[in-house]
Design a protein around this motif. Structure first.
Motif, PDB file in Angstrom:
ATOM      1  N   UNK A  16     -37.952  17.780  10.335  1.00  0.00           N
ATOM      2  CA  UNK A  16     -39.139  16.982  10.637  1.00  0.00           C
ATOM      3  C   UNK A  16     -39.117  15.639   9.924  1.00  0.00           C
ATOM      4  N   UNK A  17     -40.273  15.111   9.685  1.00  0.00           N
ATOM      5  CA  UNK A  17     -40.384  13.807   9.036  1.00  0.00           C
ATOM      6  C   UNK A  17     -41.775  13.595   8.497  1.00  0.00           C
ATOM      7  N   UNK A  18     -41.967  12.442   7.875  1.00  0.00           N
ATOM      8  CA  UNK A  18     -43.274  12.070   7.342  1.00  0.00           C
ATOM      9  C   UNK A  18     -43.535  10.604   7.649  1.00  0.00           C
ATOM     10  N   UNK A  19     -44.786  10.207   7.693  1.00  0.00           N
ATOM     11  CA  UNK A  19     -45.080   8.810   7.986  1.00  0.00           C
ATOM     12  C   UNK A  19     -44.688   7.898   6.834  1.00  0.00           C
ATOM     13  N   UNK A  20     -44.668   6.618   7.075  1.00  0.00           N
ATOM     14  CA  UNK A  20     -44.415   5.642   6.020  1.00  0.00           C
ATOM     15  C   UNK A  20     -45.439   5.847   4.903  1.00  0.00           C
ATOM     16  N   UNK A  21     -44.953   5.961   3.685  1.00  0.00           N
ATOM     17  CA  UNK A  21     -45.854   6.253   2.572  1.00  0.00           C
ATOM     18  C   UNK A  21     -45.906   7.725   2.229  1.00  0.00           C
ATOM     19  N   UNK A  22     -45.327   8.571   3.097  1.00  0.00           N
ATOM     20  CA  UNK A  22     -45.243   9.993   2.812  1.00  0.00           C
ATOM     21  C   UNK A  22     -46.496  10.771   3.134  1.00  0.00           C
ATOM     22  N   UNK A  23     -46.423  12.058   2.869  1.00  0.00           N
ATOM     23  CA  UNK A  23     -47.571  12.945   3.058  1.00  0.00           C
ATOM     24  C   UNK A  23     -48.394  12.962   1.782  1.00  0.00           C
ATOM     25  N   UNK A  24     -49.628  13.438   1.898  1.00  0.00           N
ATOM     26  CA  UNK A  24     -50.518  13.442   0.736  1.00  0.00           C
ATOM     27  C   UNK A  24     -51.358  14.710   0.728  1.00  0.00           C
ATOM     28  N   UNK A  25     -51.660  15.174  -0.471  1.00  0.00           N
ATOM     29  CA  UNK A  25     -52.536  16.343  -0.605  1.00  0.00           C
ATOM     30  C   UNK A  25     -54.000  15.929  -0.639  1.00  0.00           C
ATOM     31  N   UNK A  26     -54.255  14.622  -0.599  1.00  0.00           N
ATOM     32  CA  UNK A  26     -55.621  14.125  -0.751  1.00  0.00           C
ATOM     33  C   UNK A  26     -56.243  13.668   0.564  1.00  0.00           C
ATOM     34  N   UNK A  30     -52.732  17.364   9.212  1.00  0.00           N
ATOM     35  CA  UNK A  30     -51.927  18.525   9.593  1.00  0.00           C
ATOM     36  C   UNK A  30     -51.021  18.916   8.427  1.00  0.00           C
ATOM     37  N   UNK A  31     -50.973  20.199   8.070  1.00  0.00           N
ATOM     38  CA  UNK A  31     -50.075  20.622   6.984  1.00  0.00           C
ATOM     39  C   UNK A  31     -48.628  20.213   7.243  1.00  0.00           C
ATOM     40  N   UNK A  32     -47.996  19.651   6.203  1.00  0.00           N
ATOM     41  CA  UNK A  32     -46.594  19.253   6.258  1.00  0.00           C
ATOM     42  C   UNK A  32     -45.831  20.129   5.269  1.00  0.00           C
ATOM     43  N   UNK A  33     -45.036  21.065   5.787  1.00  0.00           N
ATOM     44  CA  UNK A  33     -44.366  22.065   4.961  1.00  0.00           C
ATOM     45  C   UNK A  33     -43.031  21.526   4.462  1.00  0.00           C
ATOM     46  N   UNK A  34     -42.839  21.601   3.145  1.00  0.00           N
ATOM     47  CA  UNK A  34     -41.594  21.138   2.535  1.00  0.00           C
ATOM     48  C   UNK A  34     -40.953  22.220   1.694  1.00  0.00           C
ATOM     49  N   UNK A  56     -49.845  10.962  13.560  1.00  0.00           N
ATOM     50  CA  UNK A  56     -48.401  11.030  13.324  1.00  0.00           C
ATOM     51  C   UNK A  56     -47.839  12.338  13.847  1.00  0.00           C
ATOM     52  N   UNK A  57     -48.560  13.441  13.626  1.00  0.00           N
ATOM     53  CA  UNK A  57     -48.129  14.748  14.109  1.00  0.00           C
ATOM     54  C   UNK A  57     -47.953  14.726  15.621  1.00  0.00           C
ATOM     55  N   UNK A  58     -48.900  14.123  16.333  1.00  0.00           N
ATOM     56  CA  UNK A  58     -48.827  14.072  17.807  1.00  0.00           C
ATOM     57  C   UNK A  58     -47.606  13.269  18.266  1.00  0.00           C
ATOM     58  N   UNK A  59     -47.190  12.299  17.433  1.00  0.00           N
ATOM     59  CA  UNK A  59     -46.074  11.444  17.841  1.00  0.00           C
ATOM     60  C   UNK A  59     -44.712  12.009  17.443  1.00  0.00           C
ATOM     61  N   UNK A  60     -44.695  13.108  16.672  1.00  0.00           N
ATOM     62  CA  UNK A  60     -43.421  13.666  16.209  1.00  0.00           C
ATOM     63  C   UNK A  60     -42.616  14.222  17.385  1.00  0.00           C
ATOM     64  N   UNK A  61     -41.375  13.778  17.551  1.00  0.00           N
ATOM     65  CA  UNK A  61     -40.557  14.312  18.642  1.00  0.00           C
ATOM     66  C   UNK A  61     -40.055  15.730  18.355  1.00  0.00           C
ATOM     67  N   UNK A  62     -40.010  16.109  17.084  1.00  0.00           N
ATOM     68  CA  UNK A  62     -39.550  17.446  16.700  1.00  0.00           C
ATOM     69  C   UNK A  62     -40.121  17.778  15.327  1.00  0.00           C
ATOM     70  N   UNK A  63     -39.985  19.043  14.949  1.00  0.00           N
ATOM     71  CA  UNK A  63     -40.447  19.449  13.623  1.00  0.00           C
ATOM     72  C   UNK A  63     -41.776  20.171  13.621  1.00  0.00           C
ATOM     73  N   UNK A  91     -51.982  24.346  13.484  1.00  0.00           N
ATOM     74  CA  UNK A  91     -50.899  23.388  13.724  1.00  0.00           C
ATOM     75  C   UNK A  91     -50.265  23.058  12.380  1.00  0.00           C
ATOM     76  N   UNK A  92     -48.960  22.898  12.381  1.00  0.00           N
ATOM     77  CA  UNK A  92     -48.240  22.551  11.157  1.00  0.00           C
ATOM     78  C   UNK A  92     -46.879  21.978  11.530  1.00  0.00           C
TER      79      UNK A  92
END
Length: 437
Positions: A16-26, A30-34, A56-63, A91-92
């Motif tokens: 998968x991937x993350x948006x520019x600036x990364x994921x955040x817990x704050x 959508x949960x981003x599992x690492x 960003x989740x809706x735009x993800x081509x995979x993951x 969703x995740x």
């Protein structure tokens, strides 16, 4: 059972991937599992959960995750960790540090069975041999072309996964019970060190209701009939002492061996107990020459470097063991201080806050005799100390018993996986009803 390459059973690996600036817990999202969500022992944890924006989740081509996807950590220090996602979220997604392993045909390959095959130590060893890089170790998509798993009919796969997962569920329930008792213990300790215990067995009423029962001290509010003393004054009155373990010039690394008398190091002290899983040992004759460092019941052994909250009272079975390099041996002498109570207090914030303000060392936190001597301890009557220790120890005993049960079950699980995945124990099934192994 026969071995089949993962590449023949799986779809192309998905990351998968993350948006520019990364994921955040704050943020909401959508949960981003690492990799941090995959446990070293297998399985998943969501205590620390990062999220990505829904857009960003809706735009993800995979993951995007599906229920029962197998996840493997593909880079970093813990490359190769594996977990099974069981649809905890509507969703995740996974981030760029995780591969999704998904069967080409789930009518031919069970995802839970795949998970246990990857978790099986022999398979993990095969995967570890495909890890490349030293500064940043990792797996690429080609590892599936070199790693095989045992393969059998889908009904046998499902039966094997069911048998192993039933033991997993038992372990999980016990771990939940351990966490429950851990929370109870935290609450008890805070109550006892704030209010103490009256002769009736009841806690003192809170200070807001009975201010006359409390006093303000250098380490906070405590019951009025408690004293507040430095460790140096306690030892002066009791005739006790604090000493460091033997330094390198007194005990050399080449003297350690697999058999003999245990030598306790800081890493061996955890949760108020001394562990023996990887403890160093020396010969009986060498230990006799270090008798001044030998542990006795009533002593407390304390880490003087690294994690400075490590402390444990010496148990009868540990008498005669040696206080190792990096530890203090505290002998209270003839005193009205219960060593079990002292050990509980030492690990509590009452002492750890003081240590945080006085510790020495820059690369590694450490303590010396001067700092230790200045630490202030609450000093209730011996009867109250005994009652407090007894109640805390009762909860700790339950926790320790449950932890031993989990460890035993984990060993049984490894044996069961070996027997079932190698075909040593035959699993018989029929069309109408699965048979027992």
């Amino acid at each position: 059972m026969h071995e089949v390459l993962l590449s023949e059973l799986l779809l192309p690996l998905i990351s998968g991937g993350r948006p520019s600036g990364g994921a955040s817990s704050n943020v909401d999202g959508i949960p981003s599992i690492g990799g941090e969500n995959i446990l070293m022992s297998g399985g998943m944890t969501y205590l620390e959960l990062k999220r990505i924006p829904s857009s960003f989740f809706r735009s993800m081509p995979k993951g995007r995750l599906q229920n029962q996807d197998v996840l493997i950590n593909k880079d970093g220090a813990q490359t190769g960790k594996v977990g099974l996602y069981t649809g905890e979220f509507n969703e995740a997604a996974v981030n760029e540090h995780v591969f999704i392993l998904r069967a080409r045909n789930q009518q031919e390959l069970s995802q839970p069975y795949l998970y246990y095959c990857i978790l099986y130590p022999e398979t993990r060893n095969k995967i570890e041999r495909r890890i490349t890089g030293s500064a940043q170790p990792g797996l690429n998509t080609q590892f599936v072309k070199a790693v095989t798993i045992p393969y059998c009919s889908i009904k046998k796969q499902e039966r094997i996964a069911s048998i192993i997962s039933s033991l997993d569920e038992s372990i999980l329930k016990t771990e939940s019970l351990i966490q429950k008792y851990q929370n109870i213990k935290i609450g008890l300790i805070d109550d006892f060190f704030t209010h103490g215990v009256l002769p009736s067995g009841q806690l003192r009423p809170p200070r807001s209701q009975a201010p006359e029962l409390y006093q303000s001290t250098a380490i906070g509010w405590m019951p009025r009939d408690w004293e507040c003393q430095t460790l140096s004054s306690i030892l002066l009155k009791s005739g006790g002492y604090l000493q460091t373990g033997p330094f390198g010039s007194q005990l050399h690394a080449y003297e350690y061996q697999s058999e003999g008398i245990p030598v306790v190091m800081p890493q061996d002290i955890n949760d108020g107990l001394i562990g023996i899983e990887s403890i160093a040992r020396i010969s009986v004759s060498r230990a006799s020459s270090l008798s001044r460092h030998a542990l006795k019941v009533g002593d407390i052994i304390i880490a003087r470097r690294g994690d400075l909250s490590r402390a444990a009272p010496v148990q009868p079975s540990e008498s005669g063991w040696i206080c190792g390099t990096g530890c203090f041996l505290l002998r209270l002498g003839k005193t009205e201080l219960n060593h079990l109570f002292f050990s509980h207090v030492y690990r509590h914030d009452i002492i750890q806050r003081q240590i945080a303000g006085m510790q020495v060392g820059t690369t590694m936190p450490s303590l010396n005799n001067a700092v230790m001597g200045k630490l202030l301890f609450p000093f209730p009557s011996l009867a109250e100390q005994n009652e407090i220790s007894k109640r805390i120890d009762a909860v700790e005993y339950k926790i320790t018993t449950l932890q031993k049960h989990v460890k035993k079950s984990a060993q049984q699980k490894l044996g069961l996986m070996h027997d079932l995945l190698t075909g040593k124990v035959e699993v018989k099934v029929n069309e109408s009803q699965d048979a027992k192994a």
